[in-house]
Design a protein around this motif. Structure first.
Motif, PDB file in Angstrom:
ATOM      1  N   ALA A 184      14.176  -6.109  43.217  1.00 41.51           N
ATOM      2  CA  ALA A 184      12.836  -5.890  42.666  1.00 41.51           C
ATOM      3  C   ALA A 184      12.930  -5.406  41.214  1.00 41.51           C
ATOM      4  O   ALA A 184      12.016  -5.617  40.416  1.00 41.51           O
ATOM      5  N   CYS A 185      14.068  -4.796  40.868  1.00 38.81           N
ATOM      6  CA  CYS A 185      14.307  -4.336  39.496  1.00 38.81           C
ATOM      7  C   CYS A 185      14.214  -5.488  38.497  1.00 38.81           C
ATOM      8  O   CYS A 185      13.804  -5.299  37.347  1.00 38.81           O
ATOM      9  N   CYS A 186      14.596  -6.690  38.931  1.00 41.22           N
ATOM     10  CA  CYS A 186      14.731  -7.817  37.996  1.00 41.22           C
ATOM     11  C   CYS A 186      13.881  -9.032  38.353  1.00 41.22           C
ATOM     12  O   CYS A 186      13.794  -9.959  37.544  1.00 41.22           O
ATOM     13  N   PHE A 187      13.271  -9.076  39.543  1.00 41.09           N
ATOM     14  CA  PHE A 187      12.528 -10.279  39.917  1.00 41.09           C
ATOM     15  C   PHE A 187      11.108 -10.199  39.384  1.00 41.09           C
ATOM     16  O   PHE A 187      10.172  -9.791  40.064  1.00 41.09           O
ATOM     17  N   GLU A 237      22.781  -4.713  46.139  1.00 39.78           N
ATOM     18  CA  GLU A 237      23.401  -5.185  44.899  1.00 39.78           C
ATOM     19  C   GLU A 237      22.542  -6.286  44.292  1.00 39.78           C
ATOM     20  O   GLU A 237      22.366  -7.343  44.897  1.00 39.78           O
ATOM     21  N   CYS A 238      22.033  -6.010  43.092  1.00 42.91           N
ATOM     22  CA  CYS A 238      21.217  -7.003  42.382  1.00 42.91           C
ATOM     23  C   CYS A 238      22.153  -7.891  41.561  1.00 42.91           C
ATOM     24  O   CYS A 238      22.978  -7.391  40.792  1.00 42.91           O
ATOM     25  N   THR A 239      22.009  -9.198  41.725  1.00 49.45           N
ATOM     26  CA  THR A 239      22.918 -10.130  41.044  1.00 49.45           C
ATOM     27  C   THR A 239      22.649 -10.205  39.539  1.00 49.45           C
ATOM     28  O   THR A 239      23.500 -10.678  38.787  1.00 49.45           O
ATOM     29  N   ILE A 240      21.473  -9.743  39.120  1.00 53.68           N
ATOM     30  CA  ILE A 240      21.176  -9.753  37.681  1.00 53.68           C
ATOM     31  C   ILE A 240      21.702  -8.477  37.023  1.00 53.68           C
ATOM     32  O   ILE A 240      22.377  -8.534  35.997  1.00 53.68           O
ATOM     33  N   CYS A 241      21.446  -7.337  37.655  1.00 56.72           N
ATOM     34  CA  CYS A 241      22.023  -6.078  37.151  1.00 56.72           C
ATOM     35  C   CYS A 241      23.550  -6.164  37.146  1.00 56.72           C
ATOM     36  O   CYS A 241      24.208  -5.489  36.358  1.00 56.72           O
ATOM     37  N   ASN A 242      24.095  -6.967  38.071  1.00 55.43           N
ATOM     38  CA  ASN A 242      25.559  -7.097  38.194  1.00 55.43           C
ATOM     39  C   ASN A 242      26.010  -8.518  37.850  1.00 55.43           C
ATOM     40  O   ASN A 242      26.888  -9.073  38.513  1.00 55.43           O
TER      41      ASN A 242
HETATM   42 ZN   LIG Z   1      18.337  -5.863  38.963  1.00 58.69          ZN
END
Ligand SMILES: [Zn+2]
Length: 265
Positions: A184-187, A237-242
């Protein structure tokens, strides 16, 4: 990383495995990008045959995965995913489809279920949400690809419904994992996309966009089907943050490979 998952390393390859499933002897894993023999813009452990990679390199990556997790590469089954809510009951006759036979008849399919041992079910992602399911009592496993479209079409919920109707699984026995994917941080999406989901999953932003929590939607759909919340594990684990660790479509655009989620009885 969520402590219910363990990181398993082989050479420079790294997998996230759900501890609870591993303890039950269920082979499972979510791959990361490092290691592997793919070169160029999609360098790493790429499992997508349709992202411009050398097919021999992709095959070698599957062999590495099979050796690392401990299953027979020639029995892997994967589908040509199309963001549908179609789910296939996988039988012995399907073994090898998707890897040994790249152009198989498993098309327009985004979920795979089987009760047969030693058939590794694989789904590909690069930000989309991978779901793994296991009923250790009736011995049934499933792997599902739930992007925002699949999540909106409730493919996770439909997977559980089929496990119940086809194999008599009791939801209270089912263990589920929600793997590395866009958080949700990046979507961030526009109103049209956000409106596919209940308001409680949409976080409005000052720029008029919305952040959608696909992990929460998938988890709540599983709970709706009777799975015990304590048996649903989110990797967090967010694939965009990581995006240094994972292939990420939103980060690397079309120059991205695919990671996989795999499960086998
Ligand atoms: Zn993220």
């Amino acid at each position: 990383m969520n402590s219910n998952f363990i990181e398993v390393n082989h050479d420079n390859r790294s997998y996230l495995c759900l501890k609870r499933l591993s303890e039950l002897g269920i082979k499972n894993g979510f791959t990361r990008r490092s290691g592997g023999v793919s070169h160029g813009k999609i360098e790493g452990l790429n499992f997508g045959f349709r992202v411009g990679d050398n097919p021999d390199a992709v095959r070698q990556n599957y062999e590495l995965l099979a050796n690392d997790i401990g299953f027979d590469v020639s029995r892997i089954v994967c589908a040509r995913q199309q963001h549908t809510d179609n789910i296939r009951i996988v039988t012995e006759a399907d073994c090898g489809k998707g890897v040994i036979v790249v152009d198989s008849d498993i098309c327009d399919t985004d979920g795979l279920i089987t009760n047969i041992s030693d058939i590794p079910l694989v789904v590909f992602t690069a930000d989309c949400v991978p779901l793994l399911f296991c009923d250790p009592v009736n011995r049934v496993v499933a792997a599902t690809h739930a992007g925002w479209r699949g999540t909106a079409q409730k493919i996770g919920k439909k997977t559980v419904q089929l496990m119940k109707s086809e194999f008599g699984c009791k939801p209270q026995n089912i263990i589920a994992a929600i793997g590395p994917s866009i958080g949700a941080c990046c979507f961030e999406v526009d109103r049209d996309t956000a409106e596919n989901f209940d308001k409680k999953y949409n976080i409005p932003k000052l720029n008029g966009k919305f952040h959608v929590d696909l992990w929460a939607v998938n988890k709540d759909d599983m709970i709706d089907e009777g799975i015990n919340p304590e048996n649903i594990y989110v990797s967090d684990e967010c694939t965009i943050c990581n995006s240094d660790k994972y292939y990420s479509y939103r980060t690397h655009k079309e120059h991205t490979g695919r990671q996989v989620a795999v499960i086998s009885l």
